[in-house]
Motif scaffolding. Sequence first.
Motif, PDB file in Angstrom:
ATOM      1  N   ARG A 199       0.834  -1.205   0.000  1.00 36.93           N
ATOM      2  CA  ARG A 199       0.000   0.000   0.000  1.00 36.93           C
ATOM      3  C   ARG A 199       0.866   1.251   0.000  1.00 36.93           C
ATOM      4  NH1 ARG A 199      -1.785   3.909   3.239  1.00 36.93           N
ATOM      5  NH2 ARG A 199      -0.548   3.148   5.014  1.00 36.93           N
ATOM      6  N   VAL A 200       1.911   1.240   0.841  1.00 36.30           N
ATOM      7  CA  VAL A 200       2.781   2.408   0.934  1.00 36.30           C
ATOM      8  C   VAL A 200       3.554   2.589  -0.364  1.00 36.30           C
ATOM      9  CG1 VAL A 200       4.752   3.413   2.165  1.00 36.30           C
ATOM     10  CG2 VAL A 200       2.949   2.219   3.438  1.00 36.30           C
ATOM     11  N   LYS A 201       3.969   1.483  -0.967  1.00 35.29           N
ATOM     12  CA  LYS A 201       4.685   1.567  -2.249  1.00 35.29           C
ATOM     13  C   LYS A 201       3.840   2.248  -3.310  1.00 35.29           C
ATOM     14  CE  LYS A 201       7.627  -2.563  -1.952  1.00 35.29           C
ATOM     15  NZ  LYS A 201       7.874  -3.905  -2.546  1.00 35.29           N
ATOM     16  N   GLY A 202       2.547   2.020  -3.209  1.00 32.63           N
ATOM     17  CA  GLY A 202       1.655   2.558  -4.231  1.00 32.63           C
ATOM     18  C   GLY A 202       1.364   4.032  -4.067  1.00 32.63           C
ATOM     19  N   LEU A 203       1.799   4.637  -2.959  1.00 31.58           N
ATOM     20  CA  LEU A 203       1.541   6.061  -2.738  1.00 31.58           C
ATOM     21  C   LEU A 203       2.486   6.900  -3.580  1.00 31.58           C
ATOM     22  CD1 LEU A 203       1.140   6.035   1.164  1.00 31.58           C
ATOM     23  CD2 LEU A 203      -0.678   6.165  -0.564  1.00 31.58           C
ATOM     24  N   ALA A 204       2.048   8.087  -3.896  1.00 31.21           N
ATOM     25  CA  ALA A 204       2.875   8.989  -4.702  1.00 31.21           C
ATOM     26  C   ALA A 204       4.109   9.407  -3.923  1.00 31.21           C
ATOM     27  CB  ALA A 204       2.060  10.227  -5.097  1.00 31.21           C
ATOM     28  N   ALA A 205       5.208   9.616  -4.649  1.00 28.84           N
ATOM     29  CA  ALA A 205       6.453  10.063  -4.003  1.00 28.84           C
ATOM     30  C   ALA A 205       6.206  11.378  -3.270  1.00 28.84           C
ATOM     31  CB  ALA A 205       7.549  10.237  -5.044  1.00 28.84           C
ATOM     32  N   GLY A 206       6.736  11.442  -2.071  1.00 29.93           N
ATOM     33  CA  GLY A 206       6.567  12.648  -1.269  1.00 29.93           C
ATOM     34  C   GLY A 206       5.329  12.628  -0.402  1.00 29.93           C
ATOM     35  N   THR A 207       4.623  11.495  -0.412  1.00 30.83           N
ATOM     36  CA  THR A 207       3.433  11.361   0.440  1.00 30.83           C
ATOM     37  C   THR A 207       3.860  11.018   1.859  1.00 30.83           C
ATOM     38  OG1 THR A 207       2.120  10.590  -1.433  1.00 30.83           O
ATOM     39  CG2 THR A 207       1.272  10.098   0.772  1.00 30.83           C
ATOM     40  N   LEU A 208       3.139  11.543   2.825  1.00 32.36           N
ATOM     41  CA  LEU A 208       3.427  11.251   4.235  1.00 32.36           C
ATOM     42  C   LEU A 208       2.416  10.228   4.728  1.00 32.36           C
ATOM     43  CD1 LEU A 208       5.254  12.039   6.637  1.00 32.36           C
ATOM     44  CD2 LEU A 208       3.500  13.709   7.287  1.00 32.36           C
ATOM     45  N   ALA A 209       2.902   9.031   5.071  1.00 29.92           N
ATOM     46  CA  ALA A 209       2.038   7.948   5.534  1.00 29.92           C
ATOM     47  C   ALA A 209       2.340   7.645   7.003  1.00 29.92           C
ATOM     48  CB  ALA A 209       2.272   6.712   4.675  1.00 29.92           C
ATOM     49  N   ASP A 210       1.510   6.783   7.572  1.00 24.56           N
ATOM     50  CA  ASP A 210       1.724   6.322   8.950  1.00 24.56           C
ATOM     51  C   ASP A 210       2.117   4.854   8.919  1.00 24.56           C
ATOM     52  OD1 ASP A 210       0.895   8.673  10.465  1.00 24.56           O
ATOM     53  OD2 ASP A 210      -1.100   8.265   9.662  1.00 24.56           O
ATOM     54  N   CYS A 211       3.128   4.497   9.697  1.00 25.86           N
ATOM     55  CA  CYS A 211       3.509   3.085   9.800  1.00 25.86           C
ATOM     56  C   CYS A 211       2.478   2.392  10.676  1.00 25.86           C
ATOM     57  CB  CYS A 211       4.900   2.955  10.404  1.00 25.86           C
ATOM     58  SG  CYS A 211       5.398   1.240  10.686  1.00 25.86           S
ATOM     59  N   SER A 212       1.871   1.370  10.149  1.00 21.72           N
ATOM     60  CA  SER A 212       0.833   0.662  10.895  1.00 21.72           C
ATOM     61  C   SER A 212       1.404  -0.159  12.046  1.00 21.72           C
ATOM     62  CB  SER A 212       0.053  -0.257   9.950  1.00 21.72           C
ATOM     63  OG  SER A 212       0.918  -1.234   9.376  1.00 21.72           O
ATOM     64  N   GLU A 213       2.733  -0.401  12.027  1.00 21.69           N
ATOM     65  CA  GLU A 213       3.364  -1.204  13.064  1.00 21.69           C
ATOM     66  C   GLU A 213       3.809  -0.362  14.267  1.00 21.69           C
ATOM     67  OE1 GLU A 213       3.813  -4.674  13.192  1.00 21.69           O
ATOM     68  OE2 GLU A 213       2.281  -4.415  11.639  1.00 21.69           O
ATOM     69  N   CYS A 214       4.478   0.774  13.962  1.00 17.04           N
ATOM     70  CA  CYS A 214       5.033   1.565  15.076  1.00 17.04           C
ATOM     71  C   CYS A 214       4.395   2.924  15.239  1.00 17.04           C
ATOM     72  CB  CYS A 214       6.544   1.742  14.923  1.00 17.04           C
ATOM     73  SG  CYS A 214       7.031   2.778  13.511  1.00 17.04           S
ATOM     74  N   GLY A 215       3.728   3.422  14.196  1.00 19.17           N
ATOM     75  CA  GLY A 215       3.078   4.714  14.289  1.00 19.17           C
ATOM     76  C   GLY A 215       3.894   5.889  13.829  1.00 19.17           C
ATOM     77  N   ARG A 216       5.131   5.638  13.382  1.00 19.99           N
ATOM     78  CA  ARG A 216       5.954   6.733  12.893  1.00 19.99           C
ATOM     79  C   ARG A 216       5.416   7.294  11.574  1.00 19.99           C
ATOM     80  NH1 ARG A 216       9.523   3.493  15.603  1.00 19.99           N
ATOM     81  NH2 ARG A 216      11.137   4.545  16.852  1.00 19.99           N
ATOM     82  N   LEU A 217       5.853   8.498  11.269  1.00 18.29           N
ATOM     83  CA  LEU A 217       5.491   9.094   9.980  1.00 18.29           C
ATOM     84  C   LEU A 217       6.486   8.625   8.943  1.00 18.29           C
ATOM     85  CD1 LEU A 217       4.738  12.748  11.155  1.00 18.29           C
ATOM     86  CD2 LEU A 217       3.130  10.830  10.896  1.00 18.29           C
ATOM     87  N   VAL A 218       5.988   8.093   7.837  1.00 20.44           N
ATOM     88  CA  VAL A 218       6.840   7.507   6.798  1.00 20.44           C
ATOM     89  C   VAL A 218       6.692   8.333   5.536  1.00 20.44           C
ATOM     90  CG1 VAL A 218       7.390   5.435   5.491  1.00 20.44           C
ATOM     91  CG2 VAL A 218       6.482   5.228   7.810  1.00 20.44           C
ATOM     92  N   VAL A 219       7.847   8.792   5.022  1.00 20.72           N
ATOM     93  CA  VAL A 219       7.859   9.537   3.776  1.00 20.72           C
ATOM     94  C   VAL A 219       8.127   8.579   2.642  1.00 20.72           C
ATOM     95  CG1 VAL A 219       9.018  11.334   2.438  1.00 20.72           C
ATOM     96  CG2 VAL A 219       8.614  11.637   4.895  1.00 20.72           C
TER      97      VAL A 219
END
Length: 237
Positions: free
Chosen positions: A216-236
């Motif tokens: 799912r995260v791979k499919g996001l556009a470059a530069g998108t800010l996501a949330d890690c479902s495991e630890c909760g960190r912000l993933v760019v």
Amino acid sequence: MSAMEDLFALQDEDVLTGQLKYRKARLPEADAVVAAESARVQISSEVADLRIERLDHARRQNRFEGEVAAVEARLAELDQRLYGSAITSPKEATTLQNEIASLRRRQNDLEGQVLEIMELVEPFDVRLEELAVASDAADEAIAAALVALAEVEVVIVGELAESATRREAAVGSLPADVLARYQQSLPSFGSSTVVRFSGADCSGCPYSMPSMEADRVKGLAAGTLADCSECGRLVVC
């Protein structure tokens, strides 16, 4: 610079600020000031104790010297009577001579006491002179340590100000929602609040992302800010 790069720049400045504040609170130059001041306090304490003890000896010396003066005055009076024209009988002369002899013995005893005290006091005076020199050296050490501390603190304060300026610039370029998400997560994750997506995992997470989440995260556009479902960190992405 993209918004995500600004976000990383913000995080970098927050990390740097924390490090600078930590360093400022634990400067070896500050420890040097404390050590120098402690040494000065010890010297002052020893001086105070020595002066009290020396004062006690001085008081005793003054008391004995006062008694010597009284004895000398009495001896002068008796000598005047003995060798004057007031003596009327040999018996009276003998009485005066006996009193004079007794007073001279007392005078010798008192003068001996004074000399003993003077000998006791001499080491105190020597030590107090040594401590006076040590006090001056300690004051100089404190002054030098304070100067060194002030110089280091000026540098750190300057670096904090520069970091604050850079942080303000980064904050000013971030969307409000991105900044809010960062500030909300910052207390929990500190220097790794924002991490990059490694291609399969959150690079700040000790656990592997489930494959479906990673896809799912791979499919996001470059530069998108996501949330890690495991630890909760912000993933760019």
